[in-house]
Write an enzyme that holds these catalytic residues in place. Structure first.
Site, PDB file in Angstrom:
ATOM      1  N   SER A 160       0.841  -1.190   0.000  1.00 19.83           N
ATOM      2  CA  SER A 160       0.000   0.000   0.000  1.00 19.83           C
ATOM      3  C   SER A 160       0.881   1.246   0.000  1.00 19.83           C
ATOM      4  O   SER A 160       1.733   1.396  -0.872  1.00 19.83           O
ATOM      5  CB  SER A 160      -0.965  -0.061   1.192  1.00 19.83           C
ATOM      6  N   ASP A 214      -9.376  -5.450  -5.027  1.00 19.16           N
ATOM      7  CA  ASP A 214      -8.538  -4.514  -4.275  1.00 19.16           C
ATOM      8  C   ASP A 214      -9.064  -3.085  -4.352  1.00 19.16           C
ATOM      9  O   ASP A 214      -9.525  -2.635  -5.400  1.00 19.16           O
ATOM     10  CB  ASP A 214      -7.128  -4.556  -4.882  1.00 19.16           C
ATOM     11  N   HIS A 267      -7.320  -6.127  -0.620  1.00 15.79           N
ATOM     12  CA  HIS A 267      -6.125  -5.318  -0.355  1.00 15.79           C
ATOM     13  C   HIS A 267      -5.042  -6.059   0.426  1.00 15.79           C
ATOM     14  O   HIS A 267      -3.956  -5.517   0.615  1.00 15.79           O
ATOM     15  CB  HIS A 267      -6.538  -4.059   0.405  1.00 15.79           C
TER      16      HIS A 267
END
Length: 307
Positions: A108, A248, A275
């Site tokens: 991320s 995601d 995610h």
């Protein structure tokens, strides 16, 4: 069992907490795990330590402001910058004496940070792994609107009402947010304990997350809202792997700049993940990751593109 060392290293007047699993210094580079947030902790990425059992030393660390590192709840918002966290990463590599042979694996926000680091072409970097990361926060925000518009009827209306009123701490807002999280952040029920640990670390000290990101994943109103690493991506010369999930919040549009702009890159989409593919599909995730590391990132097979 691989040896395990935990400790802190000085970073200016502060300290960065780290955990080293395995012994660096051999042929395989150390895999340095860069967590998301900003303002999260290493906990939800703990299972990457399993790479050490296959010969890859693994470094986890908590970025400044959270977890075992120095907390600074009263710092000026201008203190929390991308430059700060790049400097912290550089310092960690030097202090652990691994700056001459390492791979970055960022998730991320951590993947975008790792890409910015890689674009500076550090001599000891052997490879880059970017997992579910935004190349551009303006692009991320546009894609969040797409995902929010597809939520069940009424959910986004609740979210927008509380965002406009500044009541994002309300129970109703949290309940509506949970609908988004269940679709696009973690599809497992219940949430894995490692992910819960990081989630509650942010809850207990939201200083960095609120300052740089905002109240949640899909309402980015912090200082990162205009930041992008896109222009730097063509400067990355090491072999690179991009992983994301089919469901995601890091949508294909958000991830595609990594694929399009990094010269030597492969993109793998995990079909049953959102995610957190390392937790949602761990077998497939590690198959892809270890295959990349073995083929592209050992010290004797650097495959670097020179500028």
């Amino acid at each position: 069992m691989p040896p395990l060392v935990k400790g802190t290293v000085p970073f200016g007047a502060h300290r960065t907490w780290y955990r080293l699993t395995g012994t660096p210094g051999g042929e395989p580079p150390a895999v340095v795990v860069v967590h998301g947030g900003p303002g999260s902790t290493h906990d939800y990425l703990a299972n990457l330590a399993g790479l050490a059992g296959r010969g890859w030393p693994v470094v986890h660390y908590d970025q400044l402001g959270n977890g075992g590192s120095t907390h600074l709840p009263d710092a000026d918002p201008g203190f929390w910058t991308v430059r700060l966290f790049l400097a912290e990463l550089d310092n960690l590599l030097r202090r652990l004496d691994i700056a001459d042979n390492y791979v970055l694996c960022g998730h991320s926000w951590g993947g975008a940070l790792a890409a910015a680091h890689a674009a500076a072409r550090p001599a000891g970097l052997r490879g880059l792994v970017v997992v579910s990361s935004p190349a551009s926060y303006p692009l991320w925000s546009r894609e969040m609107k797409v995902l929010r518009d597809a939520l069940p009827p009424g959910v986004d209306e609740v979210l927008r009402r509380h965002e406009a009123a500044g009541t994002t701490d309300s129970a109703e807002y949290r309940q509506a947010s949970a609908v988004f999280y269940a679709r696009h952040v973690c599809r497992l029920r219940p949430w894995p304990r490692d992910y819960q640990a990081s989630y509650y670390e942010i809850y207990n000290d939201p200083t960095v997350y609120r300052t740089m990101n905002g109240p949640n994943e899909f309402h980015v109103v912090g200082t990162l809202r205009d930041w992008s690493v896109t222009k730097a991506l063509p400067e990355i010369t090491v072999p690179s792997l991009v992983i994301s999930g089919r469901h995601d919040e890091a949508t294909p549009a958000v991830v595609r700049p990594f694929r399009d702009l990094i010269p030597d890159v492969r993109w793998e989409v995990l079909e049953d993940s959102s995610h957190l593919p390392h937790l949602e599909e761990p077998a497939r995730f590690f198959e892809v990751l270890e295959g990349f590391l073995e083929a592209r990132c050992r010290q004797g097979n650097r495959s670097r593109k020179e500028p």
